[in-house]
Design an enzyme around this catalytic site. Structure first.
Site, PDB file in Angstrom:
ATOM      1  N   THR A   1     -46.438 101.600  29.050  1.00 37.41           N
ATOM      2  CA  THR A   1     -44.850 100.029  29.065  1.00 37.41           C
ATOM      3  C   THR A   1     -43.134 101.014  29.946  1.00 37.41           C
ATOM      4  O   THR A   1     -42.971 102.133  29.637  1.00 37.41           O
ATOM      5  CB  THR A   1     -44.448 100.875  27.304  1.00 37.41           C
ATOM      6  OG1 THR A   1     -45.217 100.362  26.214  1.00 37.41           O
ATOM      7  CG2 THR A   1     -43.391 100.085  26.740  1.00 37.41           C
TER       8      THR A   1
ATOM      9  N   LYS B   1     -43.441  92.076  26.375  1.00 34.35           N
ATOM     10  CA  LYS B   1     -43.809  93.776  25.629  1.00 34.35           C
ATOM     11  C   LYS B   1     -42.337  94.779  24.710  1.00 34.35           C
ATOM     12  O   LYS B   1     -42.283  94.641  24.018  1.00 34.35           O
ATOM     13  CB  LYS B   1     -43.800  95.358  26.542  1.00 34.35           C
ATOM     14  CG  LYS B   1     -44.153  96.453  25.523  1.00 34.35           C
ATOM     15  CD  LYS B   1     -45.330  96.711  24.403  1.00 34.35           C
ATOM     16  CE  LYS B   1     -45.165  97.808  23.959  1.00 34.35           C
ATOM     17  NZ  LYS B   1     -45.580  99.776  24.226  1.00 34.35           N
TER      18      LYS B   1
ATOM     19  N   LYS C   1     -37.238 105.413  24.289  1.00 34.40           N
ATOM     20  CA  LYS C   1     -37.891 105.248  25.565  1.00 34.40           C
ATOM     21  C   LYS C   1     -37.934 103.530  25.360  1.00 34.40           C
ATOM     22  O   LYS C   1     -36.902 103.573  26.318  1.00 34.40           O
ATOM     23  CB  LYS C   1     -38.836 105.602  25.908  1.00 34.40           C
ATOM     24  CG  LYS C   1     -39.252 105.548  27.375  1.00 34.40           C
ATOM     25  CD  LYS C   1     -41.114 105.588  27.372  1.00 34.40           C
ATOM     26  CE  LYS C   1     -41.317 103.948  27.253  1.00 34.40           C
ATOM     27  NZ  LYS C   1     -42.311 104.141  27.902  1.00 34.40           N
TER      28      LYS C   1
END
Length: 294
Positions: free
Chosen positions: A103, A178, A246
């Site tokens: 990711t 995502k 994050k």
């Protein structure tokens, strides 16, 4: 080309809680797997358990492989395993495909897609959803960006560890999808945290409440899988707060670029910062409730 990839020589870079089991499923389905991990002992242990081979550098791992998979920490980690003299791109043969399950930002996906194309390589950005349990059980959802022909060539291998995979558009589209996923999750988890907290303060039978409301419009994966554990104060079920922050940092930066208004997501990001301040860095994302009950 799809048939050629069904049983392929592949590499997997990054053997963390996600990458390790993903690579294991590739090996179990008959692929010849070479692994690389920054901590070499982890790669050696993986080979001892699952077979295949390990390499000392990403470049060595990538040599002769039809597909090179990666699942590392962030943009900088991704650049470190792809670019430079010891990076995977330097070892891959023309026509090979790099599939990135990290990711990361859409920007780095586009950057690496350009670098791969210049070297005659394919590139797919393919972040996943489903957490550690999804990786262990080959039940991940994979969101992909890249060229359609390149994606079609690697989709059978991806489905060794995924229950669903879809091409969402050109390079970077997987990462953007995502981000949408994480935006939706952030709001759901906060809402569920507040619901469980309220039910407890109202002296209701929380498990009974969750059972009945989960059958209606309030039902969600988070409620089914995290409602009871939230109520019990158990937060050791995979995707950590540090990792969520994050991801939220990446998507909030993208929102600043594209002008999207994400007030709830920005607020939940700060709530996760509060959880970190409580020492909950490695608690799972359902630990948002802990800040309401401290």
């Amino acid at each position: 080309m799809r048939a050629e990839m069904m049983m392929a020589k592949v590499a997997f870079l990054g053997l963390g809680v996600m990458g390790g089991p993903m690579a294991r499923h590739l090996a179990a389905k008959g692929h010849e797997v070479t692994v690389y991990n920054r901590t070499a002992a982890k790669a050696e242990a993986w080979v001892a358990a699952h077979g295949g081979a390990f390499a000392a550098t990403p470049r060595e791992a990538a040599k002769g492989q039809a597909i090179v998979f990666a699942c590392v920490g962030n943009d900088d980690d991704l650049r470190s395993v792809t670019l430079g003299a010891n990076g995977a791109f330097a070892g891959m043969e023309k026509g090979a495909v790099f599939v990135d399950h990290t990711t990361a930002s859409a920007e780095v996906a586009r950057e690496l897609a350009d670098a791969a194309g210049a070297a005659g390589l394919g590139f797919i950005d393919a972040p996943v959803s489903g957490g550690q349990a999804g990786a262990e059980n080959a039940a991940l959802t994979v969101m992909c960006g890249g060229e359609a022909e390149t994606y079609a060539a690697v989709e059978p291998a991806i489905l060794c560890f995924a229950r669903a995979s879809r091409l969402m558009g050109p390079a970077g589209s997987g990462q953007l999808t995502k981000m949408v996923n994480q935006i939706a999750i952030a709001g759901l988890v906060q809402g569920l945290s507040e619901a469980v907290h309220f039910a407890k303060r109202a002296n209701l039978d929380v498990e009974a409440v969750l059972e009945v409301i989960s059958k209606g419009a309030a039902g969600s994966w988070q409620m089914e899988n995290r409602g009871k554990t939230m109520n019990a104060g158990k937060f050791d079920f995979g995707f950590a707060v540090d990792w969520m922050r994050k991801d939220l940092g990446i998507l909030l930066a993208e929102a600043r670029r594209n002008g999207a208004q994400l007030p709830v997501t920005a607020l939940v990001d700060q709530f996760y910062a509060d959880v970190q301040g409580m020492g909950g860095n490695r608690w799972d994302t359902s630990s948002l409730i802990a800040r309401l009950e401290k």
